[in-house]
Structure formats: structure tokens, C-alpha cells
Design a protein around this motif. Sequence first.
Motif, PDB file in Angstrom:
ATOM      1  N   PRO A 288     -15.527   9.089   4.790  1.00  7.51           N
ATOM      2  CA  PRO A 288     -15.545   8.590   3.504  1.00  7.51           C
ATOM      3  C   PRO A 288     -14.016   7.640   3.376  1.00  7.51           C
ATOM      4  N   GLU A 289     -13.031   8.472   3.570  1.00  5.88           N
ATOM      5  CA  GLU A 289     -11.636   7.736   3.359  1.00  5.88           C
ATOM      6  C   GLU A 289     -11.442   6.557   4.222  1.00  5.88           C
ATOM      7  N   VAL A 290     -11.714   6.607   5.716  1.00  6.70           N
ATOM      8  CA  VAL A 290     -11.337   5.176   6.247  1.00  6.70           C
ATOM      9  C   VAL A 290     -12.495   4.369   5.968  1.00  6.70           C
TER      10      VAL A 290
ATOM     11  N   LEU B 160       2.059   8.002 -12.238  1.00  7.42           N
ATOM     12  CA  LEU B 160       3.818   7.388 -12.662  1.00  7.42           C
ATOM     13  C   LEU B 160       3.991   6.176 -11.704  1.00  7.42           C
ATOM     14  N   ILE B 161       3.623   6.352 -10.428  1.00  6.39           N
ATOM     15  CA  ILE B 161       3.536   5.292  -9.507  1.00  6.39           C
ATOM     16  C   ILE B 161       2.818   3.640  -9.992  1.00  6.39           C
ATOM     17  N   THR B 162       1.612   4.086 -10.614  1.00 10.50           N
ATOM     18  CA  THR B 162       0.805   2.990 -11.210  1.00 10.50           C
ATOM     19  C   THR B 162       1.510   2.652 -12.317  1.00 10.50           C
TER      20      THR B 162
ATOM     21  N   PHE C  89      -6.906   7.111   3.771  1.00 10.12           N
ATOM     22  CA  PHE C  89      -7.375   6.095   3.099  1.00 10.12           C
ATOM     23  C   PHE C  89      -6.497   4.807   3.054  1.00 10.12           C
ATOM     24  N   GLY C  90      -5.383   5.148   2.742  1.00 15.83           N
ATOM     25  CA  GLY C  90      -4.129   4.107   2.564  1.00 15.83           C
ATOM     26  C   GLY C  90      -3.881   3.352   4.111  1.00 15.83           C
ATOM     27  N   LEU C  91      -3.960   4.019   5.308  1.00 19.83           N
ATOM     28  CA  LEU C  91      -3.704   3.530   6.362  1.00 19.83           C
ATOM     29  C   LEU C  91      -4.912   2.472   6.780  1.00 19.83           C
TER      30      LEU C  91
ATOM     31  N   ILE D 108       4.055   1.985   2.361  1.00 17.98           N
ATOM     32  CA  ILE D 108       5.121   2.576   1.862  1.00 17.98           C
ATOM     33  C   ILE D 108       4.601   4.188   1.958  1.00 17.98           C
ATOM     34  N   ASP D 109       5.420   4.950   2.307  1.00 17.19           N
ATOM     35  CA  ASP D 109       5.215   6.469   2.368  1.00 17.19           C
ATOM     36  C   ASP D 109       6.458   7.444   2.343  1.00 17.19           C
ATOM     37  N   ARG D 110       6.610   8.280   1.790  1.00 21.34           N
ATOM     38  CA  ARG D 110       7.898   9.128   1.576  1.00 21.34           C
ATOM     39  C   ARG D 110       8.033   9.969   3.048  1.00 21.34           C
ATOM     40  N   GLU D 111       7.167  10.042   3.611  1.00 17.62           N
ATOM     41  CA  GLU D 111       7.448  10.764   4.986  1.00 17.62           C
ATOM     42  C   GLU D 111       7.515  10.035   6.196  1.00 17.62           C
ATOM     43  N   PRO D 112       8.505   9.999   6.771  1.00 21.49           N
ATOM     44  CA  PRO D 112       8.931   9.236   8.119  1.00 21.49           C
ATOM     45  C   PRO D 112       8.134   9.169   9.245  1.00 21.49           C
TER      46      PRO D 112
ATOM     47  N   ILE E  16       1.010  -1.095  -0.156  1.00 20.28           N
ATOM     48  CA  ILE E  16      -0.053   0.051  -0.020  1.00 20.28           C
ATOM     49  C   ILE E  16       0.691   1.259   0.060  1.00 20.28           C
ATOM     50  N   ILE E  17       0.653   1.980  -1.039  1.00 20.40           N
ATOM     51  CA  ILE E  17       1.751   3.202  -1.091  1.00 20.40           C
ATOM     52  C   ILE E  17       0.920   4.408  -0.808  1.00 20.40           C
ATOM     53  N   GLY E  18       1.332   5.227   0.171  1.00 20.53           N
ATOM     54  CA  GLY E  18       0.501   6.440   0.565  1.00 20.53           C
ATOM     55  C   GLY E  18      -0.204   6.478   1.772  1.00 20.53           C
ATOM     56  N   MET E  19       0.249   6.725   2.929  1.00 23.61           N
ATOM     57  CA  MET E  19      -0.320   6.524   4.198  1.00 23.61           C
ATOM     58  C   MET E  19      -1.381   7.645   4.469  1.00 23.61           C
TER      59      MET E  19
ATOM     60  N   ALA F 272      -2.501   4.852  -2.929  1.00 25.36           N
ATOM     61  CA  ALA F 272      -3.444   5.538  -2.278  1.00 25.36           C
ATOM     62  C   ALA F 272      -3.099   7.142  -1.959  1.00 25.36           C
ATOM     63  N   ILE F 273      -2.720   7.519  -3.194  1.00 25.44           N
ATOM     64  CA  ILE F 273      -2.303   9.161  -3.389  1.00 25.44           C
ATOM     65  C   ILE F 273      -3.195   9.875  -3.947  1.00 25.44           C
ATOM     66  N   GLY F 274      -3.961  10.767  -3.335  1.00 23.95           N
ATOM     67  CA  GLY F 274      -4.847  11.433  -3.968  1.00 23.95           C
ATOM     68  C   GLY F 274      -4.698  12.632  -4.560  1.00 23.95           C
ATOM     69  N   THR F 275      -3.999  13.686  -3.948  1.00 18.26           N
ATOM     70  CA  THR F 275      -3.953  15.017  -4.257  1.00 18.26           C
ATOM     71  C   THR F 275      -2.901  15.103  -5.372  1.00 18.26           C
ATOM     72  N   ASP F 276      -1.920  14.138  -5.662  1.00 19.84           N
ATOM     73  CA  ASP F 276      -0.831  14.362  -6.547  1.00 19.84           C
ATOM     74  C   ASP F 276      -0.968  13.385  -7.605  1.00 19.84           C
TER      75      ASP F 276
ATOM     76  N   ALA G 203       9.927   3.948   4.481  1.00 20.30           N
ATOM     77  CA  ALA G 203       9.881   5.134   3.914  1.00 20.30           C
ATOM     78  C   ALA G 203      10.704   5.475   2.747  1.00 20.30           C
ATOM     79  N   VAL G 204       9.927   5.617   1.473  1.00 20.44           N
ATOM     80  CA  VAL G 204      10.605   5.910   0.126  1.00 20.44           C
ATOM     81  C   VAL G 204       9.741   6.686  -0.693  1.00 20.44           C
ATOM     82  N   ASP G 205      10.517   7.268  -1.692  1.00 21.18           N
ATOM     83  CA  ASP G 205       9.603   7.914  -2.664  1.00 21.18           C
ATOM     84  C   ASP G 205       9.293   6.619  -3.851  1.00 21.18           C
ATOM     85  N   ALA G 206       7.812   6.592  -3.779  1.00 18.44           N
ATOM     86  CA  ALA G 206       7.514   5.721  -4.649  1.00 18.44           C
ATOM     87  C   ALA G 206       7.693   5.885  -6.141  1.00 18.44           C
ATOM     88  N   THR G 207       8.052   7.128  -6.562  1.00 20.72           N
ATOM     89  CA  THR G 207       8.063   7.223  -7.905  1.00 20.72           C
ATOM     90  C   THR G 207       9.667   7.259  -8.520  1.00 20.72           C
TER      91      THR G 207
HETATM   92  N1  LIG Z   1       5.846   9.974  -4.272  1.00 22.74           N
HETATM   93  C1  LIG Z   1       5.293   9.457  -3.273  1.00 22.74           C
HETATM   94  N2  LIG Z   1       5.920   8.426  -2.655  1.00 22.74           N
HETATM   95  C2  LIG Z   1       5.461   8.019  -1.558  1.00 22.74           C
HETATM   96  N3  LIG Z   1       4.597   8.676  -0.609  1.00 22.74           N
HETATM   97  C3  LIG Z   1       3.984   9.669  -1.254  1.00 22.74           C
HETATM   98  C4  LIG Z   1       4.165  10.381  -2.597  1.00 22.74           C
HETATM   99  N4  LIG Z   1       3.553  11.080  -2.919  1.00 22.74           N
HETATM  100  C5  LIG Z   1       2.761  11.368  -1.637  1.00 22.74           C
HETATM  101  N5  LIG Z   1       2.747  10.276  -0.826  1.00 22.74           N
HETATM  102  C6  LIG Z   1       1.910  10.270   0.287  1.00 22.74           C
HETATM  103  O1  LIG Z   1       0.898   9.730   0.082  1.00 22.74           O
HETATM  104  C7  LIG Z   1      -0.081  10.065   1.185  1.00 22.74           C
HETATM  105  C8  LIG Z   1      -1.404  10.473   0.635  1.00 22.74           C
HETATM  106  O2  LIG Z   1      -1.342  11.618   0.025  1.00 22.74           O
HETATM  107  P1  LIG Z   1      -2.289  12.318  -0.171  1.00 22.74           P
HETATM  108  O3  LIG Z   1      -1.977  13.716  -0.930  1.00 22.74           O
HETATM  109  O4  LIG Z   1      -3.609  11.584  -0.899  1.00 22.74           O
HETATM  110  O5  LIG Z   1      -2.945  12.870   1.269  1.00 22.74           O
HETATM  111  P2  LIG Z   1      -4.547  12.546   1.766  1.00 22.74           P
HETATM  112  O6  LIG Z   1      -5.638  13.301   0.662  1.00 22.74           O
HETATM  113  O7  LIG Z   1      -4.511  13.063   3.116  1.00 22.74           O
HETATM  114  O8  LIG Z   1      -4.818  11.264   1.940  1.00 22.74           O
HETATM  115  P3  LIG Z   1      -6.175  10.595   2.548  1.00 22.74           P
HETATM  116  O9  LIG Z   1      -7.260  11.543   1.769  1.00 22.74           O
HETATM  117  O10 LIG Z   1      -6.386   9.169   2.198  1.00 22.74           O
HETATM  118  O11 LIG Z   1      -6.183  11.030   4.027  1.00 22.74           O
HETATM  119  C9  LIG Z   1       0.655  11.068   1.939  1.00 22.74           C
HETATM  120  O12 LIG Z   1       1.288  10.640   3.302  1.00 22.74           O
HETATM  121  C10 LIG Z   1       2.227  11.301   1.339  1.00 22.74           C
HETATM  122  O13 LIG Z   1       3.441  11.590   2.010  1.00 22.74           O
END
Ligand SMILES: Nc1ncnc2c1ncn2[C@@H]1O[C@H](COP(=O)(O)OP(=O)(O)OP(=O)(O)O)[C@@H](O)[C@H]1O
Lengths: 218, 218
Positions: B119-121, A82-84, A12-14, A30-34, A6-9, A72-76, A49-53
Amino acid sequence: ALKFIIIGMGEFGLSICKQLAELHLEVLAIDREPEKIQIAQSIATNAVAVDATDENALKAIGVNKYDVAVVAIGTDLEASVLITLLLKQFGIKKVVAKAVTELHKKVLLKIGADMVVLPEVEGGKRLANSLVGPNILDSFELSGDIRYVEFKSPKSFFEKTISELKIRNVYNLNIIGIKRGDEKVEFVPAGDTVIKENDILMVIGEMNDVIKFQEKEK
Amino acid sequence: ALKFIIIGMGEFGLSICKQLAELHLEVLAIDREPEKIQIAQSIATNAVAVDATDENALKAIGVNKYDVAVVAIGTDLEASVLITLLLKQFGIKKVVAKAVTELHKKVLLKIGADMVVLPEVEGGKRLANSLVGPNILDSFELSGDIRYVEFKSPKSFFEKTISELKIRNVYNLNIIGIKRGDEKVEFVPAGDTVIKENDILMVIGEMNDVIKFQEKEK
Ligand SMILES: Nc1ncnc2c1ncn2[C@@H]1O[C@H](COP(=O)(O)OP(=O)(O)OP(=O)(O)O)[C@@H](O)[C@H]1O
Ligand SMILES: Nc1ncnc2c1ncn2[C@@H]1O[C@H](COP(=O)(O)OP(=O)(O)OP(=O)(O)O)[C@@H](O)[C@H]1O
């Protein structure tokens, strides 16, 4: 057993990690933020903790060994696309991606996501359906054209049997369960079951028939 | 008929408006950003740009005339708490609030929200459940302890009748429908129904029994 990555904590991801862990399945978070990984450590089987791109980083974790991946990355959108793409390239059979808009969804499907989910949009639709009748406790699409509705037994049903009410004939709906107080649910109740006040009826049927019934109910 | 007011035109709030409008229900969309209201205009019955934390603005719109309100603001807990409080003060019978974390949910329930959705959870949990078996197409909690699962008929079921398989006795599960190709769903199929390859079985049962079956399936 299937192995999940699961990428993106975010929430939703969590939440996906939590549920898979509860089912005793192996899941790598997986998430890039420690700090996000800190939280995931106590939930997932493993968390890194890695950058999945980063293709090399993914290779180093051995993503190709996983059966199912969720991006599980919504905003970017750029990152999730790229990750997909990378995950499909690594040969992961099933890659599910989260999207925020229908346009994101189109893009993700085009570039190879096996499935795309929109938790906000789907959650909104489901909530709306459950709010349309004062007696309706829950309502959602089971799949395709079929809807499930749970509602408090209307007064007109009290003390009548299911056969008597001809629910299937009159409403084209099917009672698949009755909840009565704290008792166990009675699944697929027999036709001679008497409906009581406070019974909660679990019904399924086709969208149009359920909506007709809901509109009649409100 | 019920009148709805939805505050916050993010993807979640907008999706609620869409679905209510599709059911021909009266819905007022509120957001403090004019561009969001522009989009909502073509979807909701009415759309007004106001800051919903402004008690006078809410009074001017006549919020007390509404039966159901949804506070669809996720990122600003302070705003969603304040707005929920104001709406209950104005006498709205049912106020539903969106939350992002379980802690937000606790706060919103304490200050008077009638219902809180995440909705996310919830979406994450539902997705996880549908991913656990290769044959499982969908799976989610219907309510309380009951789960719905949709899965491709396992090889061991082909050409056997439902009674023969003793699905209720052996697995404690109930087949509430069978999907066969493009045919209409057969709801609550009779015991002498023969299960064919490619049939999709729609099953309900208690959480533990469904999970046992899912784990056996994977
Ligand atoms: N390139 C990346 N590699 C790894 N993790 C990433 C990358 N880009 C974003 N993330 C992680 O993906 C997680 C979810 O990102 P997003 O911007 O969707 O947050 P969110 O909208 O708050 O998520 P949610 O709605 O599930 O709570 C973040 O914790 C972020 O650190
Ligand atoms: N005080 C307020 N009055 C009216 N609208 C508000 C107020 N505060 C925030 N909003 C609106 O609520 C909407 C949703 O806000 P939120 O921060 O939850 O966005 P979001 O997380 O992108 O939503 P979604 O996840 O549903 O897409 C935004 O359009 C915002 O303008």
C-alpha cells in the motif's frame, strides 16, 4: 516544469521520488537520517539530510523555490503538522501530507495541508473491493461516486455483442475497454463487438450500479 | 457468498474489514492484541484475539472454512511468512499478503501467497502521478500498461467538440467521461459533445501516450 520536495524517505516518500524521477521531474529528497539520504541519492535529483522541523534548515535549502511538497511522515503527527505549517508559511503552493488515521487527516487539513492521503486506509479499501467477486480482477474508485471494475467476462456474456447484452441499459455500466490475451486493449469498443471467453472487461459506472453488479457476480 | 478472514488489525487490515462489512460480506478479524480486537468487534462480523502463527489456534477458529484470507501484517516479515504458509496449508484458496518492500514481496510470493500488495509503495506511485500536472486531478494505472487520468479541460479545448479535437487521433487517448459541476457524469460522451470551461475530462490510454500528454500539459 514543476519542482518537487519530498520530506520523509519511508517507503511512501521514496516511492514518490522514484516515480517523479522516472517522469524526468526535479525532486529534492529530505530526511533527517543519513542512511535514508544515502538510499535517496541514487533516486532523487538531490537529497539532503536535515530535520525538516528546523525552520532555518528549510530556509537554507531554499524550500520556497518549490512548487509542490509532500510531507511523507506517518508516525509522528507533531512533526508532520509542524512541517506542513512551515512549508505553507514559506509559500509553497501545494503541500500534500500523509496521514495514518482519519483524525490525523482532519488535523492536517485544518492546519493548512492542501491534500491529505492515507495510503494504508485507501489501499485496504481498494483491495477489499477487488476481492469481492471471484471474477473481479480489480476494482476501485475513480473519483467521487464513480467506480472502475475489471472482471473476467461471465459465461452468460460469451459470444454476444455489447449491444445485444444492453450493458448500459440493463446494468447501467459502461464498457470502456476489452483486454483479449496479449492483444492491445480495445478502448471504447463498438456496440457490435462480440465478447469472447477469457475477455477481460473494463467497466465504469456509478458506485451503486457497480456494487449491484459485483454482488450479482459473487 | 465469499467468507473473509483478515489477520492484523493495523490501519490496512481494519480498512479492509470496514469495506467488506459495508458490502455486507462475512468477515472475521484476527489480531493478537485484545485492544485491536475491541475496535474490530464493532466493524467485522466476528473478531477473535489469537496469535495467528499458532497453528492450533488457527485450527480451532476453523480457518479452513474461509475462501479468502488477507495477512495484513507489515512490520514482521517472519510472522507474515509463517501465517501465509499456514493458511495455504489449511487449504485457503486465495491468500493475499501485505508487504512493505519489494524484497518482502518476492519472499511472500515464493512461499505461496497468491497476491501481494504494497500500500505505501503503490500509494506513493499513484500520488506522484497525480501531482505532475497542475491541471491533473488524479492519475493512476488501471492495469498493466493502461493509465487513467482526470484533468481540468485545457483552454485550447474550450468550446470544441470531441470529434473536432480528434483526441483519439492526435493524442491516442480516449475520453470515457466528462464531469461538469454537480451534474451526473456523462459516460462515453458522443463525438459531438462540446467541451466547456471547467469540464473535468476522464481519459484512458496507454502509459506512454498519457505521460506524453501529461508532460505536454505541465
Ligand atoms: N523531523 C523530520 N525531519 C526529516 N525527516 C523526518 C522527520 N521525522 C521523521 N522523518 C523521516 O520520515 C521518514 C518516514 O517516517 P515514518 O515514521 O512515517 O516511517 P514509516 O512509517 O516507516 O514510513 P513508510 O510507511 O512510508 O514506510 C523516516 O525515514 C524518518 O527518518
Ligand atoms: N502473530 C500475529 N498474530 C496476530 N496478529 C498479529 C501478529 N503479529 C502482528 N499482529 C498484528 O498485526 C497488526 C498490524 O501489524 P503491523 O506491524 O503491520 O502494524 P502497522 O504497520 O501499524 O499496520 P498498518 O500499517 O496497517 O497500520 C497489529 O495490530 C499486530 O498486533
